[in-house]
Motif scaffolding. Structure first.
Motif, short mmCIF file in Angstrom:
data_model
loop_
_atom_site.label_atom_id
_atom_site.label_comp_id
_atom_site.label_asym_id
_atom_site.label_seq_id
_atom_site.Cartn_x
_atom_site.Cartn_y
_atom_site.Cartn_z
N LYS A 97 0.83 -1.21 0.00
CA LYS A 97 0.00 0.00 0.00
C LYS A 97 0.86 1.26 0.00
N ARG A 98 2.00 1.20 0.69
CA ARG A 98 2.87 2.38 0.72
C ARG A 98 3.51 2.62 -0.64
N LEU A 99 3.85 1.56 -1.36
CA LEU A 99 4.34 1.72 -2.73
C LEU A 99 3.29 2.38 -3.61
N GLN A 100 2.04 2.00 -3.39
CA GLN A 100 0.95 2.61 -4.16
C GLN A 100 0.81 4.09 -3.81
N LEU B 294 9.42 -0.66 -16.67
CA LEU B 294 9.62 -1.52 -15.50
C LEU B 294 8.49 -2.53 -15.37
N ALA B 295 7.25 -2.10 -15.59
CA ALA B 295 6.11 -3.02 -15.50
C ALA B 295 6.27 -4.16 -16.51
N ASP B 296 6.68 -3.84 -17.73
CA ASP B 296 6.86 -4.87 -18.76
C ASP B 296 7.97 -5.85 -18.38
N SER B 297 9.08 -5.33 -17.86
CA SER B 297 10.19 -6.21 -17.49
C SER B 297 9.83 -7.08 -16.29
N CYS B 298 9.03 -6.54 -15.36
CA CYS B 298 8.56 -7.33 -14.22
C CYS B 298 7.65 -8.47 -14.69
N SER C 43 2.80 -2.81 -8.03
CA SER C 43 2.28 -4.11 -7.58
C SER C 43 3.09 -5.25 -8.18
N LEU C 44 3.51 -5.11 -9.44
CA LEU C 44 4.35 -6.12 -10.06
C LEU C 44 5.74 -6.15 -9.43
N LEU C 45 6.28 -4.96 -9.13
CA LEU C 45 7.60 -4.88 -8.49
C LEU C 45 7.58 -5.56 -7.12
N TYR C 46 6.47 -5.43 -6.41
CA TYR C 46 6.37 -6.06 -5.09
C TYR C 46 6.46 -7.58 -5.22
N LEU C 47 5.85 -8.15 -6.26
CA LEU C 47 5.94 -9.59 -6.49
C LEU C 47 7.37 -10.00 -6.84
#
Length: 342
Positions: A244-247, A266-270, A289-293
Protein backbone atom coordinates in the motif's frame (compact mmCIF):
# COMPACT_ATOMS: atom_id res chain seq x y z
CA UNK A 1 53.42 22.54 -20.10
CA UNK A 2 52.24 19.69 -17.88
CA UNK A 3 52.89 19.69 -14.12
CA UNK A 4 55.71 22.24 -14.65
CA UNK A 5 57.74 19.64 -16.55
CA UNK A 6 59.31 21.49 -19.47
CA UNK A 7 60.09 18.32 -21.37
CA UNK A 8 56.39 17.59 -21.88
CA UNK A 9 54.22 20.16 -23.61
CA UNK A 10 50.70 19.45 -24.85
CA UNK A 11 48.72 22.19 -26.51
CA UNK A 12 45.57 22.75 -28.51
CA UNK A 13 45.07 25.08 -31.43
CA UNK A 14 41.53 26.32 -30.80
CA UNK A 15 41.73 29.03 -28.13
CA UNK A 16 38.76 30.95 -26.75
CA UNK A 17 38.84 34.73 -26.74
CA UNK A 18 38.92 34.60 -22.96
CA UNK A 19 40.57 31.95 -20.76
CA UNK A 20 38.98 31.63 -17.31
CA UNK A 21 41.03 30.70 -14.27
CA UNK A 22 41.07 26.94 -13.73
CA UNK A 23 40.10 27.21 -10.07
CA UNK A 24 36.64 28.29 -11.23
CA UNK A 25 35.98 24.81 -12.65
CA UNK A 26 35.42 21.28 -11.47
CA UNK A 27 37.08 18.94 -13.97
CA UNK A 28 36.98 15.15 -13.71
CA UNK A 29 37.27 12.05 -15.90
CA UNK A 30 33.94 10.33 -16.47
CA UNK A 31 32.20 7.59 -18.44
CA UNK A 32 29.00 7.71 -20.44
CA UNK A 33 27.48 5.62 -23.21
CA UNK A 34 28.32 8.34 -25.75
CA UNK A 35 31.89 8.50 -26.98
CA UNK A 36 31.55 9.86 -30.53
CA UNK A 37 33.21 13.16 -31.36
CA UNK A 38 29.91 15.00 -31.94
CA UNK A 39 28.23 13.70 -28.75
CA UNK A 40 29.00 16.68 -26.51
CA UNK A 41 26.33 17.32 -23.86
CA UNK A 42 25.57 20.70 -22.32
CA UNK A 43 24.39 20.37 -18.72
CA UNK A 44 21.74 22.75 -17.36
CA UNK A 45 20.07 23.25 -14.01
CA UNK A 46 17.15 25.10 -12.46
CA UNK A 47 13.90 26.48 -13.87
CA UNK A 48 15.94 28.93 -15.97
CA UNK A 49 18.06 26.07 -17.31
CA UNK A 50 21.34 27.74 -16.47
CA UNK A 51 24.32 26.06 -18.12
CA UNK A 52 26.62 24.70 -15.43
CA UNK A 53 28.82 22.30 -17.35
CA UNK A 54 29.60 20.05 -20.29
CA UNK A 55 30.49 16.44 -20.98
CA UNK A 56 33.22 16.21 -23.64
CA UNK A 57 34.08 12.79 -25.10
CA UNK A 58 37.84 12.53 -25.50
CA UNK A 59 37.23 11.99 -29.21
CA UNK A 60 35.59 15.44 -29.45
CA UNK A 61 38.98 17.10 -28.98
CA UNK A 62 39.87 16.30 -32.57
CA UNK A 63 36.64 17.92 -33.78
CA UNK A 64 35.84 21.67 -33.77
CA UNK A 65 32.08 21.17 -34.34
CA UNK A 66 31.11 21.12 -30.67
CA UNK A 67 33.19 24.13 -29.65
CA UNK A 68 31.55 26.76 -31.82
CA UNK A 69 29.74 28.49 -28.96
CA UNK A 70 31.65 30.87 -26.70
CA UNK A 71 31.02 29.02 -23.45
CA UNK A 72 31.44 25.59 -25.00
CA UNK A 73 34.93 26.55 -26.08
CA UNK A 74 35.76 28.15 -22.71
CA UNK A 75 34.67 24.99 -20.85
CA UNK A 76 36.53 22.75 -23.33
CA UNK A 77 39.70 24.80 -22.93
CA UNK A 78 39.46 24.63 -19.14
CA UNK A 79 38.76 20.91 -19.25
CA UNK A 80 41.74 20.29 -21.53
CA UNK A 81 44.16 22.32 -19.42
CA UNK A 82 43.01 21.06 -16.02
CA UNK A 83 42.53 17.41 -16.98
CA UNK A 84 46.01 16.90 -18.40
CA UNK A 85 48.40 15.90 -15.63
CA UNK A 86 51.20 13.35 -15.73
CA UNK A 87 49.25 11.17 -13.29
CA UNK A 88 46.15 11.10 -15.50
CA UNK A 89 48.16 10.59 -18.68
CA UNK A 90 49.79 7.57 -17.06
CA UNK A 91 46.50 6.22 -15.70
CA UNK A 92 44.44 6.57 -18.87
CA UNK A 93 47.14 6.19 -21.52
CA UNK A 94 46.42 4.21 -24.65
CA UNK A 95 49.03 2.33 -26.68
CA UNK A 96 50.87 5.48 -27.67
CA UNK A 97 54.60 5.99 -28.09
CA UNK A 98 55.61 9.33 -26.53
CA UNK A 99 58.37 9.61 -29.15
CA UNK A 100 55.69 10.34 -31.78
CA UNK A 101 54.67 13.47 -29.95
CA UNK A 102 58.01 15.12 -30.61
CA UNK A 103 57.76 14.92 -34.37
CA UNK A 104 54.10 14.93 -35.32
CA UNK A 105 50.72 16.29 -34.32
CA UNK A 106 48.53 13.84 -32.40
CA UNK A 107 44.99 14.00 -31.05
CA UNK A 108 44.10 13.61 -27.40
CA UNK A 109 42.18 10.38 -28.02
CA UNK A 110 45.37 8.86 -29.43
CA UNK A 111 47.14 9.51 -26.14
CA UNK A 112 44.46 8.44 -23.65
CA UNK A 113 41.64 5.90 -23.83
CA UNK A 114 38.91 6.95 -26.26
CA UNK A 115 36.22 5.41 -24.01
CA UNK A 116 36.79 8.31 -21.61
CA UNK A 117 34.99 11.66 -21.36
CA UNK A 118 35.81 14.85 -19.45
CA UNK A 119 33.26 16.44 -17.11
CA UNK A 120 33.68 20.22 -16.74
CA UNK A 121 31.47 22.32 -14.46
CA UNK A 122 31.35 25.85 -13.11
CA UNK A 123 31.80 25.98 -9.33
CA UNK A 124 30.05 29.36 -9.25
CA UNK A 125 26.86 28.11 -10.92
CA UNK A 126 26.73 25.00 -8.74
CA UNK A 127 27.26 27.09 -5.60
CA UNK A 128 24.49 29.46 -6.70
CA UNK A 129 22.13 26.48 -6.91
CA UNK A 130 23.41 25.01 -3.63
CA UNK A 131 24.59 21.76 -5.22
CA UNK A 132 26.84 19.75 -2.92
CA UNK A 133 29.29 17.06 -4.04
CA UNK A 134 26.86 14.29 -3.01
CA UNK A 135 23.95 15.91 -4.83
CA UNK A 136 26.07 16.51 -7.93
CA UNK A 137 27.09 12.87 -8.15
CA UNK A 138 23.49 11.71 -7.68
CA UNK A 139 22.36 14.11 -10.42
CA UNK A 140 25.06 12.92 -12.81
CA UNK A 141 24.45 9.23 -12.15
CA UNK A 142 20.76 9.76 -12.72
CA UNK A 143 21.54 11.07 -16.22
CA UNK A 144 23.94 8.12 -16.62
CA UNK A 145 27.27 9.87 -16.19
CA UNK A 146 29.78 8.18 -13.89
CA UNK A 147 32.66 10.21 -12.47
CA UNK A 148 35.60 7.82 -12.06
CA UNK A 149 39.39 7.92 -11.83
CA UNK A 150 39.53 4.25 -12.81
CA UNK A 151 40.65 3.30 -16.32
CA UNK A 152 37.92 1.09 -17.79
CA UNK A 153 35.78 0.65 -20.88
CA UNK A 154 32.63 2.46 -19.77
CA UNK A 155 30.15 3.15 -16.93
CA UNK A 156 29.54 0.46 -14.32
CA UNK A 157 25.80 0.39 -14.99
CA UNK A 158 23.98 -0.45 -18.21
CA UNK A 159 23.10 2.84 -19.92
CA UNK A 160 19.75 2.98 -21.73
CA UNK A 161 19.21 6.68 -22.49
CA UNK A 162 19.37 8.17 -25.95
CA UNK A 163 21.94 10.87 -26.62
CA UNK A 164 20.77 14.40 -25.87
CA UNK A 165 22.97 17.46 -26.61
CA UNK A 166 21.16 19.47 -23.93
CA UNK A 167 20.53 17.72 -20.60
CA UNK A 168 18.32 19.42 -17.98
CA UNK A 169 19.21 18.22 -14.49
CA UNK A 170 17.27 18.74 -11.28
CA UNK A 171 18.13 18.38 -7.62
CA UNK A 172 16.36 15.79 -5.44
CA UNK A 173 13.62 17.32 -3.30
CA UNK A 174 14.94 15.53 -0.20
CA UNK A 175 17.45 17.94 1.36
CA UNK A 176 18.82 15.98 4.34
CA UNK A 177 22.58 15.98 3.76
CA UNK A 178 23.22 12.80 5.74
CA UNK A 179 20.53 10.88 3.86
CA UNK A 180 21.82 12.15 0.51
CA UNK A 181 25.38 11.05 1.32
CA UNK A 182 24.18 7.55 2.22
CA UNK A 183 22.00 7.28 -0.88
CA UNK A 184 24.87 8.43 -3.11
CA UNK A 185 27.06 5.69 -1.65
CA UNK A 186 24.22 3.16 -2.03
CA UNK A 187 23.81 4.03 -5.71
CA UNK A 188 27.55 3.77 -6.39
CA UNK A 189 27.69 0.40 -4.63
CA UNK A 190 24.65 -0.89 -6.49
CA UNK A 191 26.01 0.24 -9.85
CA UNK A 192 29.27 -1.60 -9.21
CA UNK A 193 27.70 -4.81 -7.87
CA UNK A 194 28.39 -7.73 -10.23
CA UNK A 195 25.51 -9.78 -8.80
CA UNK A 196 22.08 -9.16 -10.33
CA UNK A 197 20.44 -10.19 -7.05
CA UNK A 198 22.70 -7.77 -5.15
CA UNK A 199 21.91 -4.97 -7.61
CA UNK A 200 18.17 -5.54 -7.24
CA UNK A 201 18.25 -5.49 -3.44
CA UNK A 202 20.30 -2.29 -3.38
CA UNK A 203 18.25 -0.44 -6.02
CA UNK A 204 15.12 -1.48 -4.13
CA UNK A 205 16.57 0.22 -1.03
CA UNK A 206 15.65 3.56 -2.63
CA UNK A 207 12.01 2.46 -2.39
CA UNK A 208 12.57 1.19 1.16
CA UNK A 209 13.83 4.66 2.06
CA UNK A 210 10.84 6.39 0.47
CA UNK A 211 8.15 4.09 1.88
CA UNK A 212 9.67 4.45 5.35
CA UNK A 213 9.24 8.21 4.92
CA UNK A 214 5.65 7.61 3.82
CA UNK A 215 5.04 5.69 7.07
CA UNK A 216 6.67 8.43 9.18
CA UNK A 217 4.67 11.16 7.44
CA UNK A 218 1.45 9.20 7.83
CA UNK A 219 1.67 8.60 11.58
CA UNK A 220 0.34 12.07 12.58
CA UNK A 221 -2.72 11.46 10.38
CA UNK A 222 -3.63 8.08 11.93
CA UNK A 223 -5.64 9.51 14.82
CA UNK A 224 -6.78 12.66 13.01
CA UNK A 225 -10.35 13.87 13.07
CA UNK A 226 -12.92 11.86 14.99
CA UNK A 227 -11.11 8.56 14.53
CA UNK A 228 -12.31 5.74 16.75
CA UNK A 229 -9.89 3.14 18.17
CA UNK A 230 -11.01 0.82 15.36
CA UNK A 231 -10.32 3.53 12.80
CA UNK A 232 -6.81 3.98 14.19
CA UNK A 233 -6.20 0.21 14.07
CA UNK A 234 -7.38 -0.05 10.45
CA UNK A 235 -5.40 3.00 9.41
CA UNK A 236 -2.20 1.68 11.00
CA UNK A 237 -2.65 -1.67 9.25
CA UNK A 238 -3.22 0.12 5.96
CA UNK A 239 -0.27 2.47 6.48
CA UNK A 240 2.04 -0.36 7.51
CA UNK A 241 1.46 -2.52 4.44
CA UNK A 242 4.46 -2.23 2.12
CA UNK A 243 2.38 -2.83 -0.99
CA UNK A 244 0.00 0.00 0.00
CA UNK A 245 2.87 2.38 0.72
CA UNK A 246 4.34 1.72 -2.73
CA UNK A 247 0.95 2.61 -4.16
CA UNK A 248 0.83 5.84 -2.12
CA UNK A 249 4.33 6.69 -3.27
CA UNK A 250 3.26 6.40 -6.89
CA UNK A 251 -0.11 8.17 -6.62
CA UNK A 252 0.49 10.87 -4.01
CA UNK A 253 4.22 11.52 -3.52
CA UNK A 254 5.35 12.23 -7.11
CA UNK A 255 3.28 15.26 -8.17
CA UNK A 256 5.98 16.65 -10.50
CA UNK A 257 6.89 13.38 -12.25
CA UNK A 258 5.36 13.88 -15.69
CA UNK A 259 7.21 11.33 -17.80
CA UNK A 260 6.10 7.85 -16.69
CA UNK A 261 7.69 5.88 -19.52
CA UNK A 262 10.33 4.41 -17.23
CA UNK A 263 7.55 2.99 -15.05
CA UNK A 264 5.88 1.40 -18.08
CA UNK A 265 9.16 -0.25 -19.06
CA UNK A 266 9.62 -1.52 -15.50
CA UNK A 267 6.11 -3.02 -15.50
CA UNK A 268 6.86 -4.87 -18.76
CA UNK A 269 10.19 -6.21 -17.49
CA UNK A 270 8.56 -7.33 -14.22
CA UNK A 271 5.88 -9.22 -16.16
CA UNK A 272 8.55 -11.00 -18.23
CA UNK A 273 10.49 -11.93 -15.10
CA UNK A 274 7.43 -13.20 -13.19
CA UNK A 275 6.28 -15.27 -16.15
CA UNK A 276 9.75 -16.78 -16.51
CA UNK A 277 10.02 -17.79 -12.85
CA UNK A 278 6.42 -19.05 -12.75
CA UNK A 279 4.88 -16.53 -10.36
CA UNK A 280 1.15 -15.94 -10.81
CA UNK A 281 0.72 -12.18 -11.21
CA UNK A 282 -3.10 -12.37 -11.33
CA UNK A 283 -4.65 -9.19 -12.69
CA UNK A 284 -1.89 -6.90 -11.45
CA UNK A 285 -0.77 -4.35 -14.04
CA UNK A 286 0.74 -1.38 -12.11
CA UNK A 287 4.52 -1.20 -11.88
CA UNK A 288 4.51 -1.04 -8.07
CA UNK A 289 2.28 -4.11 -7.58
CA UNK A 290 4.35 -6.12 -10.06
CA UNK A 291 7.60 -4.88 -8.49
CA UNK A 292 6.37 -6.06 -5.09
CA UNK A 293 5.94 -9.59 -6.49
CA UNK A 294 9.43 -9.48 -8.00
CA UNK A 295 10.81 -8.28 -4.68
CA UNK A 296 9.20 -11.24 -2.89
CA UNK A 297 10.67 -13.66 -5.43
CA UNK A 298 14.18 -12.18 -5.10
CA UNK A 299 14.09 -12.13 -1.29
CA UNK A 300 12.52 -15.54 -0.73
CA UNK A 301 13.60 -17.58 -3.78
CA UNK A 302 17.24 -16.66 -4.33
CA UNK A 303 18.30 -20.30 -4.73
CA UNK A 304 15.77 -20.83 -7.51
CA UNK A 305 16.97 -17.67 -9.28
CA UNK A 306 20.53 -18.96 -9.61
CA UNK A 307 20.20 -19.94 -13.25
CA UNK A 308 21.31 -18.05 -16.39
CA UNK A 309 17.76 -17.57 -17.71
CA UNK A 310 16.39 -16.15 -14.47
CA UNK A 311 19.40 -13.90 -13.91
CA UNK A 312 19.12 -12.56 -17.46
CA UNK A 313 15.47 -11.71 -16.80
CA UNK A 314 16.43 -10.05 -13.50
CA UNK A 315 19.13 -8.03 -15.28
CA UNK A 316 16.43 -6.53 -17.51
CA UNK A 317 14.40 -5.65 -14.42
CA UNK A 318 17.44 -4.00 -12.83
CA UNK A 319 18.05 -1.68 -15.78
CA UNK A 320 14.45 -0.42 -15.53
CA UNK A 321 14.41 -0.48 -11.72
CA UNK A 322 17.42 1.83 -11.52
CA UNK A 323 15.69 4.44 -13.71
CA UNK A 324 12.39 4.30 -11.81
CA UNK A 325 14.08 4.38 -8.40
CA UNK A 326 15.92 7.59 -9.34
CA UNK A 327 12.92 9.16 -11.11
CA UNK A 328 10.84 8.59 -7.98
CA UNK A 329 13.53 9.71 -5.56
CA UNK A 330 14.26 12.97 -7.38
CA UNK A 331 10.54 13.86 -7.45
CA UNK A 332 9.63 12.47 -4.00
CA UNK A 333 7.87 14.82 -1.58
CA UNK A 334 5.47 14.71 1.36
CA UNK A 335 1.80 14.67 0.34
CA UNK A 336 -1.08 16.34 2.12
CA UNK A 337 -3.55 14.52 4.37
CA UNK A 338 -5.47 13.24 1.35
CA UNK A 339 -2.41 11.23 0.41
CA UNK A 340 -2.86 9.04 3.47
CA UNK A 341 -6.55 8.69 4.20
CA UNK A 342 -8.92 9.86 1.49
Amino acid sequence: MIDDVEALTIEHQLRPDEQYQLDRFIVAPCYTAFTSAAQISELRIGPDRNTFGYIFPITSFRNEMGFDRKFGLIYADAGFRKFLTLERLARFQSSFSIDRGAVEQVSLDEIVSDSLSIFVASKEVLDAHDVSEDVLELMLRRCQVEISDENKSGPAFVADLEFNPGVNLSKPKIEDAEDLARLRLLLKTADNDNSEIGKFIQYYQFFEYMILKVFEWGIPHVAAGDATPWDVKDRLNDLGAERKRLQRLDIHCLPDLRDRQSQERLADSCKDFLDKVGVDRGNRTSWHSLLYLVRNSVVHNQFKLLSPDYLTALASVNICLRAVALDCFFNFEEPGADGFFS
